[in-house]
Motif scaffolding. Structure first.
Motif, PDB file in Angstrom:
ATOM      1  N   SER A  30      -4.214   9.443  -4.233  1.00 25.77           N
ATOM      2  CA  SER A  30      -5.175  10.547  -4.416  1.00 25.77           C
ATOM      3  C   SER A  30      -6.622  10.048  -4.367  1.00 25.77           C
ATOM      4  CB  SER A  30      -4.913  11.265  -5.743  1.00 25.77           C
ATOM      5  OG  SER A  30      -5.344  10.482  -6.837  1.00 25.77           O
ATOM      6  N   ARG A  31      -6.822   8.749  -4.625  1.00 22.26           N
ATOM      7  CA  ARG A  31      -8.176   8.182  -4.608  1.00 22.26           C
ATOM      8  C   ARG A  31      -8.448   7.336  -3.362  1.00 22.26           C
ATOM      9  NH1 ARG A  31      -8.424   4.399  -8.421  1.00 22.26           N
ATOM     10  NH2 ARG A  31      -6.295   4.557  -9.157  1.00 22.26           N
ATOM     11  N   ALA A  32      -7.449   7.230  -2.486  1.00 23.30           N
ATOM     12  CA  ALA A  32      -7.574   6.362  -1.311  1.00 23.30           C
ATOM     13  C   ALA A  32      -8.720   6.828  -0.415  1.00 23.30           C
ATOM     14  CB  ALA A  32      -6.276   6.356  -0.526  1.00 23.30           C
ATOM     15  N   THR A  33      -9.407   5.878   0.181  1.00 22.34           N
ATOM     16  CA  THR A  33     -10.562   6.199   1.026  1.00 22.34           C
ATOM     17  C   THR A  33     -10.186   6.265   2.503  1.00 22.34           C
ATOM     18  OG1 THR A  33     -11.107   3.848   0.928  1.00 22.34           O
ATOM     19  CG2 THR A  33     -12.311   5.300  -0.565  1.00 22.34           C
ATOM     20  N   THR A  34      -8.976   5.846   2.859  1.00 24.16           N
ATOM     21  CA  THR A  34      -8.525   5.980   4.245  1.00 24.16           C
ATOM     22  C   THR A  34      -7.151   6.653   4.272  1.00 24.16           C
ATOM     23  OG1 THR A  34      -7.308   3.881   4.384  1.00 24.16           O
ATOM     24  CG2 THR A  34      -9.679   3.783   4.843  1.00 24.16           C
ATOM     25  N   HIS A  35      -6.885   7.321   5.387  1.00 26.74           N
ATOM     26  CA  HIS A  35      -5.596   7.994   5.579  1.00 26.74           C
ATOM     27  C   HIS A  35      -4.463   6.965   5.540  1.00 26.74           C
ATOM     28  CE1 HIS A  35      -2.850  11.076   6.880  1.00 26.74           C
ATOM     29  NE2 HIS A  35      -2.437  10.314   7.882  1.00 26.74           N
ATOM     30  N   HIS A  36      -4.713   5.813   6.144  1.00 28.32           N
ATOM     31  CA  HIS A  36      -3.738   4.713   6.206  1.00 28.32           C
ATOM     32  C   HIS A  36      -3.284   4.317   4.795  1.00 28.32           C
ATOM     33  CE1 HIS A  36      -2.856   0.313   6.336  1.00 28.32           C
ATOM     34  NE2 HIS A  36      -2.155   0.662   7.390  1.00 28.32           N
ATOM     35  N   THR A  37      -4.242   4.085   3.922  1.00 24.41           N
ATOM     36  CA  THR A  37      -3.936   3.697   2.533  1.00 24.41           C
ATOM     37  C   THR A  37      -3.201   4.830   1.820  1.00 24.41           C
ATOM     38  OG1 THR A  37      -5.859   2.246   2.448  1.00 24.41           O
ATOM     39  CG2 THR A  37      -4.945   2.937   0.336  1.00 24.41           C
ATOM     40  N   GLN A  38      -3.699   6.050   1.995  1.00 26.17           N
ATOM     41  CA  GLN A  38      -3.086   7.199   1.340  1.00 26.17           C
ATOM     42  C   GLN A  38      -1.612   7.353   1.743  1.00 26.17           C
ATOM     43  OE1 GLN A  38      -4.632  11.079   2.441  1.00 26.17           O
ATOM     44  NE2 GLN A  38      -4.248  11.844   0.378  1.00 26.17           N
ATOM     45  N   MET A  39      -1.330   7.264   3.050  1.00 25.55           N
ATOM     46  CA  MET A  39       0.032   7.449   3.541  1.00 25.55           C
ATOM     47  C   MET A  39       0.980   6.367   3.022  1.00 25.55           C
ATOM     48  SD  MET A  39      -0.149  10.263   4.936  1.00 25.55           S
ATOM     49  CE  MET A  39       1.584  10.337   5.330  1.00 25.55           C
ATOM     50  N   HIS A  40       0.515   5.121   3.010  1.00 26.94           N
ATOM     51  CA  HIS A  40       1.371   4.028   2.541  1.00 26.94           C
ATOM     52  C   HIS A  40       1.695   4.158   1.052  1.00 26.94           C
ATOM     53  CE1 HIS A  40       0.660   2.136   6.436  1.00 26.94           C
ATOM     54  NE2 HIS A  40       1.718   1.407   6.168  1.00 26.94           N
ATOM     55  N   PHE A  41       0.706   4.550   0.256  1.00 28.71           N
ATOM     56  CA  PHE A  41       0.963   4.695  -1.180  1.00 28.71           C
ATOM     57  C   PHE A  41       1.822   5.931  -1.480  1.00 28.71           C
ATOM     58  CE2 PHE A  41      -2.053   1.264  -1.874  1.00 28.71           C
ATOM     59  CZ  PHE A  41      -1.477   0.628  -2.956  1.00 28.71           C
ATOM     60  N   MET A  42       1.650   7.000  -0.710  1.00 32.49           N
ATOM     61  CA  MET A  42       2.517   8.174  -0.890  1.00 32.49           C
ATOM     62  C   MET A  42       3.965   7.828  -0.528  1.00 32.49           C
ATOM     63  SD  MET A  42       1.020  10.643  -2.309  1.00 32.49           S
ATOM     64  CE  MET A  42       2.260  11.924  -2.132  1.00 32.49           C
ATOM     65  N   HIS A  43       4.124   7.123   0.569  1.00 33.78           N
ATOM     66  CA  HIS A  43       5.460   6.719   1.014  1.00 33.78           C
ATOM     67  C   HIS A  43       6.121   5.818  -0.034  1.00 33.78           C
ATOM     68  CE1 HIS A  43       8.226   6.167   4.567  1.00 33.78           C
ATOM     69  NE2 HIS A  43       8.684   5.272   3.717  1.00 33.78           N
ATOM     70  N   ALA A  44       5.349   4.865  -0.549  1.00 32.84           N
ATOM     71  CA  ALA A  44       5.870   3.953  -1.580  1.00 32.84           C
ATOM     72  C   ALA A  44       6.238   4.734  -2.843  1.00 32.84           C
ATOM     73  CB  ALA A  44       4.850   2.868  -1.905  1.00 32.84           C
ATOM     74  N   SER A  45       5.435   5.723  -3.200  1.00 33.30           N
ATOM     75  CA  SER A  45       5.716   6.552  -4.373  1.00 33.30           C
ATOM     76  C   SER A  45       7.056   7.275  -4.214  1.00 33.30           C
ATOM     77  CB  SER A  45       4.593   7.568  -4.579  1.00 33.30           C
ATOM     78  OG  SER A  45       4.905   8.425  -5.654  1.00 33.30           O
ATOM     79  N   HIS A  46       7.297   7.803  -3.031  1.00 28.77           N
ATOM     80  CA  HIS A  46       8.574   8.487  -2.772  1.00 28.77           C
ATOM     81  C   HIS A  46       9.746   7.509  -2.840  1.00 28.77           C
ATOM     82  CE1 HIS A  46       6.062  11.693  -0.485  1.00 28.77           C
ATOM     83  NE2 HIS A  46       6.143  11.959  -1.771  1.00 28.77           N
ATOM     84  N   ASP A  47       9.551   6.303  -2.313  1.00 29.67           N
ATOM     85  CA  ASP A  47      10.575   5.258  -2.410  1.00 29.67           C
ATOM     86  C   ASP A  47      10.922   4.995  -3.871  1.00 29.67           C
ATOM     87  OD1 ASP A  47      10.759   4.855   0.345  1.00 29.67           O
ATOM     88  OD2 ASP A  47       9.569   3.008   0.346  1.00 29.67           O
ATOM     89  N   GLU A  48       9.890   4.844  -4.704  1.00 26.74           N
ATOM     90  CA  GLU A  48      10.111   4.507  -6.113  1.00 26.74           C
ATOM     91  C   GLU A  48      10.858   5.628  -6.835  1.00 26.74           C
ATOM     92  OE1 GLU A  48       9.716   1.593  -5.780  1.00 26.74           O
ATOM     93  OE2 GLU A  48       7.743   0.781  -6.184  1.00 26.74           O
ATOM     94  N   GLN A  49      10.527   6.877  -6.498  1.00 23.65           N
ATOM     95  CA  GLN A  49      11.243   8.011  -7.103  1.00 23.65           C
ATOM     96  C   GLN A  49      12.718   7.981  -6.705  1.00 23.65           C
ATOM     97  OE1 GLN A  49       8.541  10.968  -5.620  1.00 23.65           O
ATOM     98  NE2 GLN A  49       7.583  11.270  -7.611  1.00 23.65           N
ATOM     99  N   ARG A  50      12.973   7.645  -5.456  1.00 29.49           N
ATOM    100  CA  ARG A  50      14.355   7.555  -4.967  1.00 29.49           C
ATOM    101  C   ARG A  50      15.090   6.413  -5.679  1.00 29.49           C
ATOM    102  NH1 ARG A  50      13.192   6.753  -0.077  1.00 29.49           N
ATOM    103  NH2 ARG A  50      13.928   4.614   0.137  1.00 29.49           N
TER     104      ARG A  50
END
Length: 140
Positions: A108-128
């Protein structure tokens, strides 16, 4: 890079959090190595090793992001290791859910789309991962 060299405090905060995320991934990787050894059946062991591979993938993503941000690779202190399987699975569930929330916050605080997408993807992995561990816990 100090505050006087064009980095805002929010950039600095983000950099620190990405470093923290890298340390967390190394700790998770090592934790799962030990947890896999403690597993009582091959199926649980395979699931844990699959989760461990995801943590290695996150580590590589976050390291790449940190480099792009101009950060230094953090020193990795020793992390805790599980001593007993069931307790280790409970700890894993807690850690995975905390990591998922932490990565959403970073995204949510990421300054680039690249960073945002990778952290969102990792967050979903962790929930799984957390749900896989919860399933494992029901069958211990």
């Amino acid at each position: 890079m100090g505050m006087g060299q064009g980095m805002s405090s929010s950039d600095n905060h983000l950099l620190n959090d990405v470093s923290k995320a890298i340390i967390g991934e190394v700790h998770a990787y090592n934790f799962y190595q030990k947890l896999a050894e403690l597993a009582t059946n091959a199926q649980d062991r395979q699931v844990i090793l699959k989760i461990q591979q995801d943590e290695a993938k996150h580590y590589h993503w976050f390291t790449m992001i940190l480099r792009r941000m101009g950060g230094q690779q953090p020193q990795i202190p020793a992390g805790e290791l599980p001593k007993e399987f069931k307790e280790g699975v409970k700890t894993a569930i807690r850690n995975e859910l905390e990591a998922a929330a932490f990565y959403q916050d970073i995204a949510s605080r990421a300054t680039t789309h690249h960073t945002q997408m990778h952290f969102m993807h990792a967050s979903h992995d962790e929930q799984r991962h957390a749900s896989w561990f919860q399933y494992m816990l029901m069958n211990v």
